[in-house]
Every structure is written in structure tokens, then in C-alpha cells.
Design an enzyme around this catalytic site. Structure first.
Site, short mmCIF file in Angstrom:
data_model
loop_
_atom_site.label_atom_id
_atom_site.label_comp_id
_atom_site.label_asym_id
_atom_site.label_seq_id
_atom_site.Cartn_x
_atom_site.Cartn_y
_atom_site.Cartn_z
N LYS A 22 0.84 -1.21 0.00
CA LYS A 22 0.00 0.00 0.00
C LYS A 22 0.87 1.25 0.00
O LYS A 22 0.60 2.20 -0.74
CB LYS A 22 -0.92 -0.03 1.23
CG LYS A 22 -1.78 1.21 1.39
CD LYS A 22 -3.02 0.93 2.21
CE LYS A 22 -2.76 0.87 3.71
NZ LYS A 22 -2.67 2.21 4.33
N SER A 23 1.90 1.26 0.84
CA SER A 23 2.74 2.46 0.92
C SER A 23 3.43 2.74 -0.41
O SER A 23 3.50 3.88 -0.87
CB SER A 23 3.80 2.28 2.00
OG SER A 23 3.20 2.15 3.26
N ARG A 27 2.83 5.92 -3.05
CA ARG A 27 3.95 6.78 -3.45
C ARG A 27 4.16 6.76 -4.95
O ARG A 27 4.53 7.77 -5.55
CB ARG A 27 5.23 6.33 -2.73
CG ARG A 27 5.24 6.78 -1.25
CD ARG A 27 6.11 5.88 -0.42
NE ARG A 27 6.23 6.33 0.96
CZ ARG A 27 5.31 6.15 1.91
NH1 ARG A 27 4.16 5.56 1.62
NH2 ARG A 27 5.53 6.55 3.15
N SER A 168 7.47 8.93 12.02
CA SER A 168 6.32 8.71 11.14
C SER A 168 6.77 8.87 9.69
O SER A 168 7.25 9.93 9.29
CB SER A 168 5.21 9.72 11.45
OG SER A 168 4.34 9.82 10.33
N GLN A 170 4.85 8.98 7.21
CA GLN A 170 3.95 9.90 6.52
C GLN A 170 4.43 11.33 6.67
O GLN A 170 4.44 12.10 5.71
CB GLN A 170 2.52 9.74 7.06
CG GLN A 170 1.96 8.36 6.78
CD GLN A 170 0.56 8.17 7.31
OE1 GLN A 170 0.03 9.01 8.01
NE2 GLN A 170 -0.04 7.03 7.00
N ASP A 318 2.09 -1.26 11.98
CA ASP A 318 0.75 -1.73 11.60
C ASP A 318 0.48 -3.17 12.06
O ASP A 318 -0.62 -3.69 11.85
CB ASP A 318 0.58 -1.63 10.08
CG ASP A 318 0.55 -0.17 9.62
OD1 ASP A 318 0.16 0.70 10.43
OD2 ASP A 318 0.92 0.10 8.46
N LYS A 345 -4.36 5.70 14.95
CA LYS A 345 -4.50 5.00 13.66
C LYS A 345 -5.99 5.03 13.24
O LYS A 345 -6.75 5.84 13.74
CB LYS A 345 -3.94 3.58 13.77
CG LYS A 345 -2.42 3.56 13.98
CD LYS A 345 -1.69 4.10 12.78
CE LYS A 345 -0.18 4.15 13.01
NZ LYS A 345 0.51 4.85 11.92
C1 S3P Z 1 2.37 4.62 6.21
C2 S3P Z 1 3.00 4.91 7.39
C3 S3P Z 1 2.52 4.47 8.71
C4 S3P Z 1 1.48 3.36 8.60
C5 S3P Z 1 0.49 3.56 7.49
C6 S3P Z 1 1.17 3.77 6.16
C7 S3P Z 1 2.94 5.16 4.98
O1 S3P Z 1 1.96 5.58 9.36
O2 S3P Z 1 0.82 3.18 9.82
O3 S3P Z 1 -0.36 2.44 7.41
O4 S3P Z 1 2.57 4.70 3.87
O5 S3P Z 1 3.79 6.06 5.06
P1 S3P Z 1 2.91 6.60 10.18
O6 S3P Z 1 4.03 6.93 9.31
O7 S3P Z 1 2.08 7.82 10.44
O8 S3P Z 1 3.28 5.84 11.42
#
Ligand code: S3P
Length: 436
Positions: A22-23, A27, A168, A170, A318, A345
Site C-alpha cells: 500500500k505504501s 507513493r 512517522s 507519513q 501496523d 490510527k
Molecule cells: C504509512 C506509514 C505508517 C502506517 C500507514 C502507512 C505510509 O503511518 O501506519 O499504514 O505509507 O507512510 P505513520 O508513518 O504515520 O506511522
């Protein structure tokens, strides 16, 4: 709302591929739109979150085609190619979408409004608003930018040195995205390593990005970013549910092909090894700058309790809900600390995991920054609730596989956020799963 029914049954056996990460899928659509030329992803995850990102990027002017469900082509027009959207960008329930796009929008000389579901509108955005304002963006939101919707007027940014208060990916990614458009370099320091997919992808596209210890530094490009072609690795955070199921259900043997094993994501595999689970990494290889492997999982002979704290926490952020299920079957007290991020979350995962697993007989207690679980404990089937949280729904489904009697998960359709195929794949492995 849909109910998922699970009954314990036969050993799980088979070989399969979990959907794309997913990440990385998120991106890909964002960064490919900024490159100049045609980028191509196969094995791209089509789920609610990633499709939300894709639609938002189209609204920002990206040219995107999906020849297959899991294949995306983006014709990037370069760093200055985005245009002011005529409407709000709807991020559904995807925190990654909203936070990464906040960073992107901060770099654009126009106005972007990021909106989301009721669930997303409860999640903190000050973590991105604070550094992006320091760079020069104007950000308005409820409670002074702490909560969505966010209205962002970007452009004219200056690079900053930023010490992140929480690890984080994100937040780090939002700052790096904004840094692409800033005057001068931007450095981000993180307290512990979080997933580094943004850094890897930017490097693969030729961006000027340097990593040293816990610092990442981006220098705005003087030439265009190169397009990329990539096979998205399987999502280890989705695989985690099948790894746990294969470890817990007696007699199981499962092989998961092409799972991403980026070290910033494999904390769960390290913890499983400490617990005594039998997970092997086979045929390790690289794809698009990311390591992957086939994972062979055999049912564990017995699991031991563990303490999980410190730097490993962001590397498995996660996977804590599913760890709680494994801990119910481990000998001794499992302790999770330093994980207060779980509280912000898709649900407050400390509260919801405790509440729902207790209904099944788990001996689990909340703490401020984690939880403790006493094991081993036999679980009983129960009527439980997903709280709109995909990872909680899948966690409860795995618990149902080892519980006595039937488990019914209310609101399990939220699984579509990250892993729509999960119930089907469980059935293919032999599990007794049905919708009503
Ligand atoms: C993610 C980062 C994580 C994760 C999320 C996806 C990402 O969050 O929990 O499911 O794709 O960068 P955080 O970076 O806020 O911990």
C-alpha cells in the site's frame, strides 16, 4: 454493514501472492506524476486507500491509465505540471493520502483543499501542518490545522532542518515532497527509522537525496525526475495476517510469494522469530530498489511471550493488532511499550484491540503506550466489531480461526481499505470464511 463469519477448521495450506504494498502503491502515483515521461507499475494495489490517492492525483492534473486492475501507467509532466483542482480532494479514510498530499500541495503555487471521511477527520494533521508552515505554506484547518479538512496555499517554500517529534513515515514523506519544491535543501531527522519507501523511490528517480544515520536530506532537483518501472512487492503488512494464521493454526504450511522485506518494515518478522515462530525467507531478491522474498510459514510448535519496545516499534507499527492475537497463544506475558502512535490510527488500536479480543476471552490489558497480554489462553468465538478499522477486522478474523465456535465480525467490509482479497485468500488456504 457486512458481517464476516469465521469458523475454526482444517490446517491452512497453499501458495499465494498477497496484493501489492500500500505504501509503495500510494507513493508511485504521486511521484510518477512529478517525473517527466511514462512510469509503469505492475502488481499495484487496487484498494480504497490507493484509489483515493489516484483520484486525487488525477484531480491535480496527473495523466493516469489502468490497463489492468493491478497495473498503472502514469505520464508524468514534470515537477511544475500540476494544476489547481477545481474541487476538494477527497482522501476517503486514508491518512497516507492526506498527509503525503499535504506535503505535495505545500509545494504548489495554488490552493488545495484536502477532505476525508468522518474517520479521517478525527486524525491529527498538525504533525504535517507544523513543519509545512515552517517551510512557508499557509495551512488552515479545524482547530488551527490539527484536524481536517485542510486548506493549503503552497509555493515559495524554503528548506528547513526539522526534528520530527514522532517516527512517522507519513510526516517524513510530506516534508520530503515539499522539499522537492523548496528553495535550498531540507533535512529531516527522525527519532527512529520509519519506512523509507519515499527515499528509495526518489533515489531511483534520480532525486538528490542523501541519508546519514537518522537524517534524510533532499536538495531540490535542477533537472527533471526520471520515470520508473516497477513490480510492486507484496505488502508485508497484509502478509502479516496470513503469517500469523499459518503460525497459529495447527498443521498449516503456507508460502507467500514476493513479499516486500524492506528492513524498515520487517520488525514483525524479527519479533516472530523471537517468539519461536517458523517463518523462512526464500529466494531473496530486489525489485525497483526494494528487497523481496518468498516467505514459508509453518505452524509453530509453541510460542513464547516477548517485550516489544523502542526502535523496533515503527518497523512494525501496523502489526500490533495481529501481534496481540499471537500473544494470546504465547507462554508468558507479552508487553508492548512505546507504541502510543497506535492510538491515532484508523481506530484507537490500544482501546479497540483490547475491547474486541476480550470478548473472545483474551487476557489483555491496555497501557498508555501499548498493551500487555497474558498467555496462553483458549479463545472463544464471539460477535465482535471492526470499528471501521481494516487491520482490526483482519486481526479478529485470524483470532476466529483458532477460537472455539463461530466468530462474527460486524463491519468487516472495511478490509477493502488495504486488502480486499483477504477473505478469498483465506478460503483458498482452506479456512471456513463467509460473508452475510
Ligand atoms: C504509512 C506509514 C505508517 C502506517 C500507514 C502507512 C505510509 O503511518 O501506519 O499504514 O505509507 O507512510 P505513520 O508513518 O504515520 O506511522
Amino acid at each position: 454493514m457486512a458481517q464476516l463469519h469465521i469458523r475454526p477448521g482444517v490446517p491452512l495450506r497453499g501458495r499465494l501472492r498477497v496484493p501489492g504494498d500500500k505504501s509503495i502503491s500510494n507513493r508511485f502515483v504521486i511521484l510518477a506524476a512529478l517525473a517527466e515521461g511514462e512510469s509503469h507499475a505492475r502488481g499495484w494495489l487496487a484498494s480504497e486507500d490507493t484509489l483515493a490517492t489516484l483520484r486525487c492525483m488525477v484531480a491535480l492534473g496527473a495523466e493516469v491509465e489502468r490497463p489492468e486492475e493491478d497495473e498503472v501507467i502514469v505520464w508524468g509532466g514534470g515537477l511544475r505540471s500540476l494544476r489547481e483542482p477545481t474541487d476538494m480532494l477527497y482522501c476517503e479514510s486514508s491518512g497516507t493520502t492526506m498527509r503525503l498530499l499535504a506535503g505535495l500541495a505545500a509545494g504548489q503555487p495554488f490552493m488545495t483543499i484536502l477532505h476525508g471521511s468522518e474517520q479521517l477527520r478525527r486524525r491529527p494533521m498538525d504533525r504535517v501542518a507544523v513543519p509545512l508552515r515552517q517551510m512557508g505554506a499557509t495551512i488552515l484547518g479545524r482547530e488551527d490545522g490539527r484536524l481536517p479538512p485542510l486548506a493549503i496555499r503552497g509555493g515559495n517554500l524554503s528548506g528547513i532542518d526539522y526534528e520530527m517529534p514522532v517516527a512517522s513515515a507519513q510526516v517524513k514523506s510530506a516534508i520530503l515532497l515539499a522539499g522537492l519544491f523548496a528553495e535550498g535543501p531540507t533535512t529531516v531527522h527522525e527519532p527512529a527509522p520509519s519506512r523509507d519507501h519515499t527515499e528509495r523511490m526518489l533515489q531511483a528517480m534520480g532525486a538528490l537525496l542523501a541519508r546519514e544515520g537518522q537524517n534524510v536530506r533532499i536538495t531540490p532537483p535542477t533537472s527533471s525526475l526520471s520515470p520508473i518501472t516497477l513490480d510492486v512487492p507484496g505488502d508485508i503488512s497484509s502478509a502479516a495476517f496470513l503469517i500469523a494464521a499459518g503460525s497459529l493454526v495447527r498443521g498449516s504450511e503456507i508460502t507467500l510469494e514476493g513479499v516486500g522485506v524492506n528492513p524498515t518494515r520487517t520488525g514483525f518478522l524479527d519479533v516472530l522469530a523471537d517468539m519461536g515462530a517458523r517463518v523462512e525467507r526464500l529466494d531473496q531478491r530486489m525489485s525497483g530498489g526494494e528487497p523481496l522474498a518468498d516467505l514459508r510459514i509453518r505452524a509453530a510448535d509453541g510460542l513464547e511471550a516477548v517485550t516489544v519496545e523502542g526502535e523496533i516499534v515503527p518497523r512494525m507499527i501496523d502489526e500490533f493488532p495481529i501481534l496481540a492475537v499471537l500473544a494470546t497463544q504465547a507462554e508468558g506475558e507479552t508487553r508492548v511499550r512505546d507504541a502510543s502512535e497506535l492510538r491515532v490510527k484508523e481506530s484507537d488500536r490500544v482501546a479497540t484491540v483490547v475491547e474486541e479480543l476480550r470478548k473472545m476471552g483474551a487476557r489483555i490489558d491496555p497501557t498508555e503506550d501499548g498493551f500487555t497480554v497474558e498467555g496462553p489462553t483458549p479463545l472463544q468465538g464471539a460477535e465482535v466489531d471492526a470499528h471501521g478499522d481494516h487491520r482490526l477486522a483482519m486481526t479478529l478474523a485470524v483470532a476466529g480461526l483458532i477460537a472455539k465456535g463461530e466468530t462474527v465480525i460486524e463491519g468487516a467490509e472495511c478490509i477493502d481499505k488495504s486488502f480486499p482479497q483477504f477473505p478469498d485468500l483465506l478460503s483458498r488456504l482452506g479456512a471456513d470464511v463467509r460473508w452475510s
